[in-house]
Every structure is written in structure tokens, then in C-alpha cells.
Design an enzyme around this catalytic site. Structure first.
Site, mmCIF file in Angstrom:
data_model
loop_
_atom_site.group_PDB
_atom_site.id
_atom_site.type_symbol
_atom_site.label_atom_id
_atom_site.label_comp_id
_atom_site.label_asym_id
_atom_site.label_seq_id
_atom_site.Cartn_x
_atom_site.Cartn_y
_atom_site.Cartn_z
ATOM 1 N N THR A 96 0.369 1.032 3.538
ATOM 2 C CA THR A 96 1.482 0.183 2.973
ATOM 3 C C THR A 96 0.880 -0.816 2.324
ATOM 4 O O THR A 96 -0.315 -1.329 2.576
ATOM 5 C CB THR A 96 2.030 -0.526 4.446
ATOM 6 O OG1 THR A 96 2.186 0.414 5.536
ATOM 7 C CG2 THR A 96 2.945 -1.425 4.365
ATOM 8 N N GLY B 97 -4.277 -1.966 10.403
ATOM 9 C CA GLY B 97 -4.974 -2.673 11.627
ATOM 10 C C GLY B 97 -6.638 -2.266 11.261
ATOM 11 O O GLY B 97 -6.915 -1.230 10.752
ATOM 12 N N GLU C 123 5.845 3.051 11.593
ATOM 13 C CA GLU C 123 6.252 4.283 11.658
ATOM 14 C C GLU C 123 7.418 4.875 11.283
ATOM 15 O O GLU C 123 7.918 5.692 12.065
ATOM 16 C CB GLU C 123 5.745 5.019 13.116
ATOM 17 C CG GLU C 123 4.321 4.687 13.575
ATOM 18 C CD GLU C 123 3.360 5.108 12.493
ATOM 19 O OE1 GLU C 123 3.523 6.379 11.813
ATOM 20 O OE2 GLU C 123 1.903 4.779 12.589
#
Lengths: 660, 660
Positions: free
Chosen positions: A139, A178, A421
Site C-alpha cells: 500500500t 505493519g 485486505e
């Protein structure tokens, strides 16, 4: 033990332990889960102060500490089965996300799936031993759902046999991964491959980010934490700006696509190979929805059995709040939903494993259906579960706002599943695309198989005239009849959406604009399809249950689930002629009866989820029901109570008093 | 300025400034609001680091600092009008609650309303000068909504002419009052008065909590912070356990009820006097609902105009996400709702002020209706606004989860309104009680006045046979016709609830059980009643608007609001025969047209709310639309980025790498 909650347990009509085995997937699985939980809970290395009392940096610190210990202990105990690792990890972090999530869940698996044998040799063991700590950077700040829009570039330089990685714009900065901010020293970076003057689309590259010795970012690597979020305090979601970072040619993942030394691009054999992972993750999320809702129901229902408030009959003691019909109406349908999603999660898991076998043998035939189903169900379950968690929280009154209830945490940790997701509305539209395609095939006379085969029936039975003249045959006490009603509703709403597109096309707009101008109807159709699948799977599950007591209570739950859905969407059922007005009154009446019928089993039904107090971590949801003394004890440990007088008194209030 | 958002503004069809004046209540009010905002925003004493980067203790500290300065500056500037104080305070704390809220909003007003002249003499000036910092301690750990259940005792001892204050049980510990934990040195404590061997119910007592010199808690006073919550980090919501704390007789608030020296209790003249405050606060909350939703819409709609994603037509650049029908369907009805609630808030405020005049002259006749209306509207608006904020947040995709969007903060600061000042379900049932009472009066032939007068009509026109045979006369393009449909729906659902109670009574259950067994229907009836009121007030507001451009766009919004409510509750309208199935299709079609029609005015409509960037404090909602560069800049200031390498690397990860 609080006497109210003891009495609730005594009144249950079924064997809780048997239901727990069904939820776990068998007595052996329950046993093993409990072993793993005990292992973690009794481990002094995993005790820590209440996370609610820590700053974000301290929470991140505590999470890294636990994750590091977890890696050591998994090896020490020889836990290697993925499901067991997942269980152990969930216990350690109490279901929260943690800094190594993407290393374990994306970096290692991506190497396994997409690295060439030589790359495996180079990277896998260091990554396994956490010399390399990796994340998965897809992303970008300006690009989420639409992968083709990603802007990061990897330009091949044949002179040095290197890729030059760049973030050419501000919107191309990688954002959200993350573990990227502070933890990782490597990332798999998705970037547009440019070679020999042409762009070949997205490829994955292994990019070193930080020095292996000092952990300081490498030249050209601008990396950091994206700042505080709604929850996810433990995770260093990060940003990454690449400024002419050069990596060797063999750092592009080359199991399928390749770039040769001279820069020649070699295409991968099939594009469908990465499909499976998405399906798997979305199926897992359905299980997470069940889990989050089950935890929330456990807390709210136990608390509702020990909380006394107001009066129903004047002069009598304050009743348990669970005796209020409105409280039952808030919580019991959510309890039924949690059970429904548990069974949907089990089903998805089974189907995934079955189909994975087919895929590995090159048979992709069932993948489109599963892909469509997992997309829609991910959206359907996460939306309802998110809203449901908040209903549970607010059903606990003021104390639901305290972090000691655990409910705020459950919400902020779960709600991102609506977005990550695959953003939920986009997911619903993907499912709709499959439904419309199937509908058109059915209209063209093709015989559909699988879960959409009802579109064949509808093509025959749902002609306009037959709808309005068909006698209403729904039996509101018969689950099979309700499943049928949900099926016909889905068929009708798919048809309505298809007709909306048709009408738009008749206005001479393009296919794409017709689609966009019908998007509300398409989402509605997907929603009805998913709802049908859930009701159907719940009903099917009942057939597998031998124990009479358990069967009986689950049947009540299933009926409640189906009827409440009808009441909530009564407009659809009336509009499509599947239900008459008098029948709708029957539904309302029956719902009230079912609430009363479930009342004595409510606590036992949440006990069956079998969350240990240490896992639930909620003062309101304690097994023993002794809520108030523990809430007081928890509050006294609050950081603001470390001193009797807060320093702000001396700094601001006392000087102010002197001035006024 | 981002060119996308500039183009949006150029396309608007009305004068934004004129609409702002309408929202503020006149051009002069807009001017004064802006002056006050500028005063705060340009004040260097109110600049501070981003609260998102601070720990809870630091946030509390920063809030106390600002509150202290605020008190000084209000006096310096001579701002004394309550509305202007409220405006100034909101600017200083950016709409957040703060430690002195209850001192200013409850302690001082309660003294004004309930203290005797002697008590005013003793307490008011010290409280005004913040020597006494007070709070209002009502809620207990085990008792919220049901005031009669409060357990704290004040037992009069005539020997010393003192009250002995006690928290006799753990559930009686005062819990939640804002500012109680660390800030206040006094509290008005609600306690059961015992004197001469009898309990005389709740009375209010002025209780010193901390030393005026050292701020250390007094003997017998166990006081502290209740710990972290879902939001409200700036407020030290507190607990208070009283252990034989003795206060002089003149510390009971004695303007109305009294205890004489010998312990004789003297009753107050009227019980209705405290009614008004509740009505006022609930009316204010309706305004807060509008405010929270307006801010959320501003952020989501501006961001939707600058965010580009995916594709509608292949080959074209990624469209603004506001071009997706699904995005419009999420946001525009909420925008319409925000406007609707703004006007409802204005109405409530006017009615309150009108009725306050009557009350001060001893005329309580309109109070029951206003009480019922404010209870229901508080619940109705806070529920929908809370859910709406989350829809806005999720409509911003991943970035909606970042605290720099401000949306997480808006949610956690607003959602408690669903619970405090009367739990929403309880509120809905209070409104229902009024509706059922009115319905029974109408059935008995009484002519009702005020907002429930429609129950008279329904008594005549809604006989069972006439409902089903009545021709459907709703014109989906005519707002007046839709208001009528909402009215008839409310009438029908009140009737259904009344009949449910009747049926229960026929089963020989008690009146109270019949009520509880019909509670679902009662809440539904209240909801329909409130919805009718909102649609009606929105339609009425249009009549006051002279400007053609503004009138036109607000008419579109009002129609959208009404039609979307019908679509969401289509079951009700079909079930009651107010709408036919073909009309429902018309509603869907018309809704889509209205979305497209509003599209060019969406940004202008949120601009009209006139939130300065400093007040909105949202990177996504910036007026200039330059989102990404500021998001990057914000992230880089995140505390985790203070060092390149987080200490946890040296503490845990590096040692681990050595071990593996």
C-alpha cells in the site's frame, strides 16, 4: 462466585463442554488449545502490566519483548504446526496485532511462494533466524485497493545489473505496512518494473532497509512510523520513501517472472497463483469476526447477568438487566450471529483446504466462486461484527466505556478488518460481479453449479408475473423454509441489480457507467447473497450435531438468526412478495418468544466459547461475575493515581487561585 | 490549493456564506463566532503539541493548563454570555471535554439553582474564583440511570449538627464524575438523606474532598481517577468513597428541601424544578450530534474530492472517489442528516427558551411534552450520528484510521452521548411512555395538542380496515406528502405498540410485565415518532429560507433525507400500507437521481459548516485539500520517530538474533 451467575449456569439446558468441542472442531482440538493457552498463561515471561496503563511507545516496547520471547519459546516447545503457532501467538498477544505479524504472516510465506531456489538459499534461513526481519510493503499513501495504480518504480540498470528503486511522488510513499516503521530491516516492496524502456507491471523486490549491525536506515531509505492510530498501538505501521536505492538483480523475487542479466523480461506462467493467499486471508477474517463478536457477547452477557438496574415491577429488587426485553433484543441476535460466523468460518476453512489441493494440481475451476464468496463474506461479517461489538459495548452502559471492560480494545483492534485486505464496499462489488456474470449465464440457459445454482431456479420461477402471484409459503417456524426465503430474496435482488444495469444501458451510457450507476443495487444483492449463505450454512451445521441438548439450543439460535434478519430487512421480503404483512407480525411475535426461550441458556452459550479470563482480559466479562471489586482494584492502579496530587495542580491550578 | 477541490467550489450553485449565516442563526452570530474563534486560535498561550502524540497524563496536564488560562482570559476579555463562554471553551479545547467541565457546567449552576442565600454567600465566590473547584457526584459504580437506587448515605447527627456521609457498599462508590479524580477539591454529592430514623430520598450535599492548601485528600475521603477510557483522555473521571465524612448541617443544599437543627426534614415545594436542566442538556446534545456529524462529513467529503482511486472507465485517470455511487450513498444522506439535526437543534433551543419563560412563571404545562421529545430526540440523534461518524471514517479508507484524520477522536468523544445524561434505550422508553399515554387519551376521545396531536387523526383514520383499503397517496417527489407518510407511520407504530401491551394484558400478566414484553415495539414507535419530528422540522425550516439558491439545495437535501429514511425502513412503510411496491422502486430511483444532483454541491455544503482547519484539526479534512504532504509531515513528528532506532531493538531484537 457471584450467586447470580451461578444460578444462570445451573439453569442451562445443555452440556457446555460438548458445545465447546463442536466450536473447536473436536474434543482433541479443545484439549490442545487449552494446553497451549496454559503454556502461555502460566509463563512468567509473558506477564506484564496492563497495556491500558502504558504509553504507545511502551506498548510497542512490550510487544517487541513478547514477540522476541515467543520466537524462542516456539522453538523450545517445538510448536511448528501453523494453526498451533497462530494459537500460541494469539495467546501471547491476547489477540492483538504485533510487530512481527508481517514478518511471520507475509514476509516468510512470500519467500516460500515466490522466491527462486537460490533466493531461498540466501534469504530464508536468515529470515527464519530473525537476522532479517521483513515486512510486506504494498500500500502507498495515495494507493490502496487499486494495485495497478501503485507508483513505486524499480528500474533495471543492465550496466550494474541492479534495480534502482524509487518513490517518485509523495503519493507513492509506502504507507501502513505493519512492522515497517521501526522493527524491520528488510521489506518485500511491490513496485512497477521498468526494463528495456518498458513497464512490465507490479513485481516484488527484496529491499534491505536498515543496517544489519546498527539497525540505522541505509542511504536513500527514509523510513519511520506513521503515527498513532485508532488502536493498533503495538504495531509500528510504517512509511518508506526510496530515493535511488540500488539492489542487485537477484533481489527481485524470481520464482515465476524473471529479469535476465541483459534486462530481458520473462513473463510468469500463470497470474492466478497469488489468488489463493487472498482467499485464505479473507477466510481467516471471517473467523476473526466470529471471534471478536463471541468475545464481546461473552462480556456483555455475563455482565448483564450480574448487573442490576431500575425496576420492572415496583417494589421488587432491581432486576438483572438481562431480564429487559430490549437488552435481550440487543444481545441475543448478536450471540446467534457469533455462532453463525463460527460455523461459516469453519466451512470456509474446510473449503479452502479442499480447493488448495485442487489448485496445487492445477485445477483452478472452483477458485472464482471461492474468491467471490470470500470477498463478500469478509465484508458481510466484518461490517456486522464491528457494529455488533459496539452494540455489546453500549449494552454495558457507562462501564462499557472503561478500558477495563476490554470492549473498546476489541472494537479498535477488529474494525480495521472492514478496510484492510480489500475495502468492504469494493469486496461487495467483486462478489456482485460474480453474481451478475452467473445471472447472465443462467439467463442464457447455462446450468450453474455451486452456491449460485439458485440463479438457475430463479430464472425459471422468478418471472415477474409468478412473483406476485406465487402464494406466500414461508413457514416462520421452519428453518428450511426460511433458508428458501433468503435464497429467493437473493435471487430477486440479483435480478433487480441486473435490471438496473440493463436500464442504464438503455439510456446509452457505457457498460462501466451503467455498473457504477447500479452500484447501490449491486451491493444490496451481494449482501442478500451472503446473508443467504450464512443462514444456509448455519442450518446445515445443525444436521451434524448429534447431542439433543446442544442441537435444541443451536436450533433456537439459528431460528433467531434467520428471523431477526427477516425483521431487519422486512422491506426486501415484503417487496419481493416472499412474506405477507400478517406473516411479518408472526415473525415479530416469534422473535420475542425466542428471546424468552434463550434467556436461561444465554450465559451457558457464551461460556461455551471458552475464553479464559486471562484471554478475555475484561473486568466486566469475568467468569466469576465479581465485577465491582475488581473494577475498583483496577482503577486504583491507573497511572494518574500514582501520586495523590497530580503535578498539574502545582503547575497551573494553585498559581491560578492566587491570581483570581 | 488542490485543483480538485477548487473545481468543486467553482461548481457550487449557491452562496456558501448565506447558508453559514442560516446555520449560525444570523449574520451577526456568524461574525461573533468567528471573532471568538480568532481570539483563541491566534492566542500563543493555546498552542500546544498535537494531543495525539501525548500520553494520557500529559493530555490531562495540557488540558488543565488550557482550562486555567481560559478562566483568566474569559475575565480579561469580559466574555460572560453563556453561549459565548461555550463557544470560547469549545475553541480552546477543540470540542473536547475538559477537567473543569463539571465545575462550570454543573457545580456552579447547581449552587445557583439549589443553594440558599447563605450558602451562596459561603460557596459561590470561592467557587467562582476557583478556590473551590467542584464536581457533581451522582452516578455510582452499581447505579446509573435509576436514581432511586443510589446507595450513598447522609445520616444526620443532631448532637453535632452534622451529616455523616458514607459509601456503605462497593457498588455505592461514586464513579464517573468528570474532574473528580484529581482536579476537584469539592463535590456536590447526591446521597440518601437519613434523619430521625427515616430515609427522605436523594438530597444534594456540598462535600469538601481535598485540603485547600495542599490538595491532599481529607480524612475519610478515598478519591482517584477511574482509569483510561474510550476517549476522554483529558478528563479525570473519578471515584469517591466516603468513610464517615462529617460535614456541617448547612452543607446540604437547602434552597428547597431542608433539615432543621433538630433533624426535622422539610419537603421541597415542587419536584419538577430539576426537570428543566435535564431537558436543556439533552437539547444541547442534539446540537452536539449535528456538530459531530457535520465535522465528520466535512472531513470525509473534502477527502473524497481529492482522493483518486481505482477506475470507473478503463484507460481514464483514477476518478475522485466521490464519483462512486456507493461513496455518495454513504456520505450524502449523512450530510443531509447533519443539516436536519442542525435545524432540530435550533428548534429545541428555541422551544427550551420559550418554555423556560413559562416555567419561571410557574407554568409547567408544556414540560412533559418537551421532556418526552428531548429524551427521544437525544437517543435518536446520538445513535444515528455515532454510527454515521464511523461510516464517514470508513469512507476514508485506511487513512480514516490514522489519528491525523481526527475521525477516531470525533467518534470516541461523541459516542458517550449515547449513554450519559440518560441511556438511549431508557430515553426511547420514556418517550414511548408519553406516546402511549397520549394514544390512550386520544382513544378515550381527548383532543391532544402539540406534536402528538396526530394521534387524534390516527384514531379516526387508522382503523384496521381503512389502513388496508386506503389508497396509497404518497408522492415521492413532494416533501409535504413524505412528512405525512412519516406521521402515519409513527401513528401506526404507536398503535401497534399499544396493541402489543393490550395483548400481553389479555394473557393476564401485570401492567409492568406487559410493558417490558412490548419494549421492542415501544422503542420502534418512539423511533418512528422522532423520525417524523425530524423530517417535519427540516421541511418547516425550508419555509424560512428566502434565498433561492440555498432554498433549492436544502430542498434537495431534505428530500434525500426523507427518501433515504423510507428506503431504510421500507418494511414499516410497506407493512402499514403507506407505500406500494412500485412506489418503493420509485424511491430507489429518485434517491439515485438526488445523489447525482447533490454531487456538485457536496463540498460547498460542508464548507458552509465553516469549520476552520484549526478547529477541525484533520489532515484529511483540510480546506486546501493538500492532504498527502501534511500527512507525511505529521507522521514524521510521531513520538516513535524521535530516534531512528527504537530502544526495543537493543533490548530485545539484537540479543534474540544472537541466540537463534
Amino acid at each position: 462466585m457471584n450467586p447470580d451467575i451461578t444460578r444462570e449456569r445451573e439453569n442451562a439446558t445443555f452440556d457446555v463442554e460438548k458445545l465447546t468441542h463442536i466450536l473447536d472442531g473436536g474434543i482433541e482440538k479443545t484439549k490442545r488449545r487449552r494446553e497451549i493457552e496454559s503454556l502461555v498463561i502460566s509463563d512468567p515471561d509473558f506477564q506484564s502490566e496492563d497495556l491500558n496503563f502504558l504509553s504507545r511507545s511502551e506498548r510497542y516496547d512490550a510487544a517487541v519483548k513478547k514477540s522476541a520471547q515467543m520466537i524462542l519459546k516456539l522453538r523450545e516447545y517445538g510448536i511448528s504446526d501453523p494453526e498451533e503457532i497462530y494459537c500460541y501467538k494469539s495467546c501471547v498477544h491476547r489477540g492483538r496485532s504485533e510487530p512481527l505479524d508481517l514478518h511471520l504472516g507475509m514476509f516468510l510465506p512470500t519467500l516460500l511462494n515466490q522466491a527462486s531456489p537460490e533466493q531461498m538459499e540466501t534469504f530464508f534461513i536468515p529470515a527464519w533466524n530473525l537476522e532479517i526481519i521483513g515486512t510486506y510493503a504494498q500500500t502507498e499513501m495515495g494507493h490502496g485497493t487499486h494495485l495497478r495504480g501503485l507508483e513505486t518504480t524499480a528500474t533495471y540498470d543492465p550496466a550494474t545489473q541492479e534495480f534502482v528503486m524509487n518513490s517518485p511522488t509523495i503519493t507513492s510513499i509506502k504507507w501502513w505496512p505493519g512492522g515497517l516503521g521501526k522493527t524491520s530491516n528488510y521489506a518485500i516492496v511491490l513496485a512497477q518494473l521498468h526494463t528495456q524502456g518498458k513497464c512490465h507491471g507490479l513485481q516484488a523486490f527484496i529491499v534491505p532497509l536498515r543496517s544489519m549491525n546498527t539497525h540505522i536506515p541505509l542511504p536513500g531509505v527514509v523510513v519511520g512510523d506513521i503515527g498513532p492510530k485508532f488502536g493498533f498501538d503495538e504495531v509500528d505501521n510504517g512509511y518508506l520513501k526510496l530515493e535511488n536505492v540500488r539492489i542487485p538483480r537477484d533481489h527481485m523475487l524470481m520464482k515465476y517472472a524473471k529479469v535476465e542479466a541483459d534486462g530481458t523480461y520473462v513473463k510468469p506462467p500463470s497470474a492466478k497463483l497469488t489468488y489463493g493467499t487472498m482467499v485464505f486471508i479473507r477466510s481467516m477474517i471471517v473467523g476473526e469476526a466470529a471471534h471478536a463478536l463471541a468475545k464481546s457477547c461473552t462480556i456483555a452477557i455475563r455482565y448483564s447477568s450480574v448487573r442490576h438496574q431500575s425496576e420492572i415491577r415496583p417494589g421488587e429488587p432491581e432486576p438483572q438487566i438481562m431480564d429487559y426485553q430490549t437488552q435481550q433484543y440487543k444481545l441475543f441476535p448478536l450471540l446467534a450471529t457469533a455462532y453463525a460466523y463460527k460455523f461459516v468460518g469453519q466451512y470456509m476453512n474446510q473449503v479452502y483446504h479442499r480447493i488448495t489441493g485442487d489448485i496445487s494440481q492445477g485445477d483452478f475451476s472452483e477458485l472464482p466462486e471461492l474468491h467471490a464468496l470470500s470477498a463478500g463474506l469478509k465484508a458481510f461479517t466484518t461490517w456486522t461484527a464491528s457494529a455488533g461489538i459496539e452494540v455489546c459495548r453500549m449494552a454495558c452502559g457507562g462501564h462499557g466505556y472503561s478500558r477495563c471492560s476490554a470492549l473498546p480494545d476489541i472494537y479498535v483492534n477488529f474494525v480495521p478488518t472492514c478496510t484492510y485486505e480489500g475495502e468492504n464496499t469494493v469486496m461487495m462489488l467483486q462478489t456482485a460481479r460474480f453474481l451478475i456474470k452467473s445471472y447472465r449465464q443462467a439467463s442464457a440457459g447455462h446450468q450453474l453449479s455451486g452456491i449460485v445454482s439458485y440463479l438457475n431456479e430463479s430464472e425459471r420461477s422468478l418471472q415477474p408475473q409468478s412473483v406476485s402471484s406465487r402464494p406466500t409459503v414461508v413457514n416462520v417456524n421452519d428453518l428450511a423454509s426460511l433458508v428458501d426465503a433468503y435464497k429467493l430474496r437473493a435471487a430477486k435482488l440479483v435480478e433487480l441489480a441486473a435490471k438496473s444495469i440493463q436500464q442504464e444501458l438503455q439510456k446509452r451510457v457505457s457498460q462501466e457507467d451503467a455498473w457504477n450507476n447500479s452500484a447501490i443495487d449491486l451491493v444490496r444483492a451481494s449482501d442478500a447473497h451472503c446473508h443467504y449463505v450464512v443462514v444456509k450454512l448455519f442450518a446445515a451445521k445443525l444436521g451434524e450435531i448429534g447431542d439433543t441438548g446442544v442441537h435444541s439450543v443451536l436450533s433456537t439460535l439459528a431460528l433467531l438468526y434467520a428471523l431477526q434478519g427477516i425483521q431487519q430487512h422486512s422491506g426486501d421480503f415484503l417487496q419481493t412478495g416472499l412474506l405477507s404483512v400478517p406473516q411479518l407480525s408472526q415473525v415479530s411475535q416469534r422473535l420475542k418468544e425466542l428471546l424468552a426461550q434463550l434467556r436461561p441458556n444465554a450465559v451457558a452459550l457464551v461460556d461455551a466459547f471458552d475464553y479464559r479470563d486471562e484471554m478475555l482480559n475484561s473486568v466486566l466479562g469475568r467468569y466469576d461475575g465479581n465485577v465491582y471489586e475488581h473494577m475498583f482494584e483496577w482503577a486504583r492502579r491507573s497511572p494518574l493515581n500514582k501520586t495523590e496530587v497530580h503535578e498539574s495542580y502545582h503547575k497551573y491550578l494553585k498559581p491560578l487561585q492566587a491570581k483570581l
